[in-house]
Design an enzyme around this catalytic site. Sequence first.
Site, short mmCIF file in Angstrom:
data_model
loop_
_atom_site.label_atom_id
_atom_site.label_comp_id
_atom_site.label_asym_id
_atom_site.label_seq_id
_atom_site.Cartn_x
_atom_site.Cartn_y
_atom_site.Cartn_z
N CYS A 115 -19.53 30.48 16.98
CA CYS A 115 -19.32 29.66 18.17
C CYS A 115 -19.83 28.26 17.87
O CYS A 115 -19.24 27.55 17.09
CB CYS A 115 -20.05 30.31 19.34
N HIS A 142 -26.09 29.02 18.72
CA HIS A 142 -27.04 29.79 17.91
C HIS A 142 -27.40 29.06 16.62
O HIS A 142 -26.78 28.08 16.26
CB HIS A 142 -26.48 31.18 17.61
#
Length: 187
Positions: A163, A147
Amino acid sequence: MLSRRALLLAGLGGLLTSAMPALAHGPRQAFQLNPKYLPQTVKFGGYQAGTIVVDPRNHFLYLVLGDGLARRYGVGVGKAGRAFKGSARIGRKAKWPSWTPTKNMIRREPGKYARYANGVPGGPRNPLGARALYLYRGKRDTYYRIHGTTEPWSIGRSVSNGCIRMINDHVIDLYNRVPVGARVVVI
């Protein structure tokens, strides 16, 4: 015809809007991205064209182009990113995704995350940034994401949460290049 005042106000509005992503996590931090983390074509083989290969230890993500080449991006790696290994597929993609902190994040740092327990709508102040690629194994969401970020200075570093995070312009570029179903390998 625009008046000078309208033009100045429009410029100020643009300036404030460009500063908003950094305000999501406090004052803007000055940083200069190391050129090695800019998107670039590099020699890289061993995987089928269209595969995304994430190297969390070295803070790089590769989109394999074929013919021994890949498009390489710099990434920041969160705790979840350091824990995940193996293969998955992009199960869905989202533009300006919403975000909700995990129960563990809220438990660990309630002062920071409890106020977001009901989620944060997508937009420039959202921690997932401009785009998100959601990784699945079979039909199950792994809760592992590639992301964007409101903290561009985290690229090239290991950070506490998240992440695999990318500069927003870079994740938009990746998002536009890969389809749902693309293979992802985390080494």
